[in-house]
Design a protein around this motif. Structure first.
Motif: not given
Length: 243
Positions: A56-59
């Protein structure tokens, strides 16, 4: 020797021909099976990532940037705490707004819309002055009579709040006093109002309502003291009641 070289050449040709190869995958290696031959191991470095979860690349969700797009089950323990804190703070703001709105509404009702408010008594007193014949004789047309607060030399600040006060006497009676100015086409004057509400009653009663205009006699629209005096004098002669 020539036969061996031909076999090696044929094997190499089959190895380099993509159409004749069958690619076999497992979790750790990639094999190429030459049709009709033993599988040849090409590399141990390549792995099959088809069964692995994407990274996952979400903040990270914080109290400041949480917009609710990330589902609750996808949040970490720290992110869940941040969302709970944010929602609790928002709830407190909503409750504070409801309390303040209720307070303002109550104040408006007591000061403006209630029948016992000072604004209501002021409006009724102004209506009495405009409709009274004696007041119209000294002030002018009732439709053109204006009422306002304390007089001022500045026309922009002329409509000041009406001077008023309430007090309670020793026996519990509530007294309401109003003082405001009126102006008509002919003259201007001052109106004074005094009302009383006894503990056993729910409405105010007039004690007096008067208009003072310069160079004119005071005009009483209500005068409870004079009415009481007239009632006491009725039926008496030389201070003795004869009937």
């Amino acid at each position: 020797m020539a036969l061996c070289n031909r076999s090696l050449s044929a094997g190499y040709a089959r190895l380099t021909s993509i159409s004749a190869h069958e690619v076999l995958h497992n979790n750790s290696s990639i094999f190429i099976r030459v049709l009709g031959d033993t599988p040849v191991r090409i590399s141990n470095a390549h792995r099959n990532f088809s069964t692995q979860k994407p990274v996952s690349s979400r903040k990270a969700v914080t109290v400041i940037n949480d917009d609710g797009r990330v589902g609750w089950k996808d949040l970490s323990a720290g992110e869940k705490a941040a969302r709970t804190t944010q929602q609790s703070f928002n709830l407190l703001l909503v409750l504070a707004g409801v309390v303040m709105t209720g307070g303002v509404a109550t104040l408006l009702y007591l000061e403006v819309f209630s029948t016992d408010s000072k604004t209501s008594h002021f409006n009724r007193a102004v209506g009495r002055v405009r409709s009274d014949d004696q007041c119209q004789q000294v002030l002018g047309d009732g439709k053109k009579i204006r009422a306002f607060g304390e007089a001022s030399w500045n026309k922009w600040t002329r409509n000041r709040p009406i001077a008023s006060r309430t007090e309670k006497d020793k026996i519990g009676n509530e007294h309401l006093y109003l003082h405001f100015n009126v102006e008509g086409p002919l003259n201007s004057g001052v109106v004074n109002l005094h009302m009383v509400r006894r503990p056993s009653e729910h409405e105010y009663e007039y004690r007096y309502l008067s208009l003072d205009v310069k160079n004119h006699q005071r005009i009483y629209l209500e005068n409870a003291d004079a009415e009481k005096g007239d009632k006491r004098a009725t039926g008496k002669l030389f201070g003795v009641r004869w009937w």
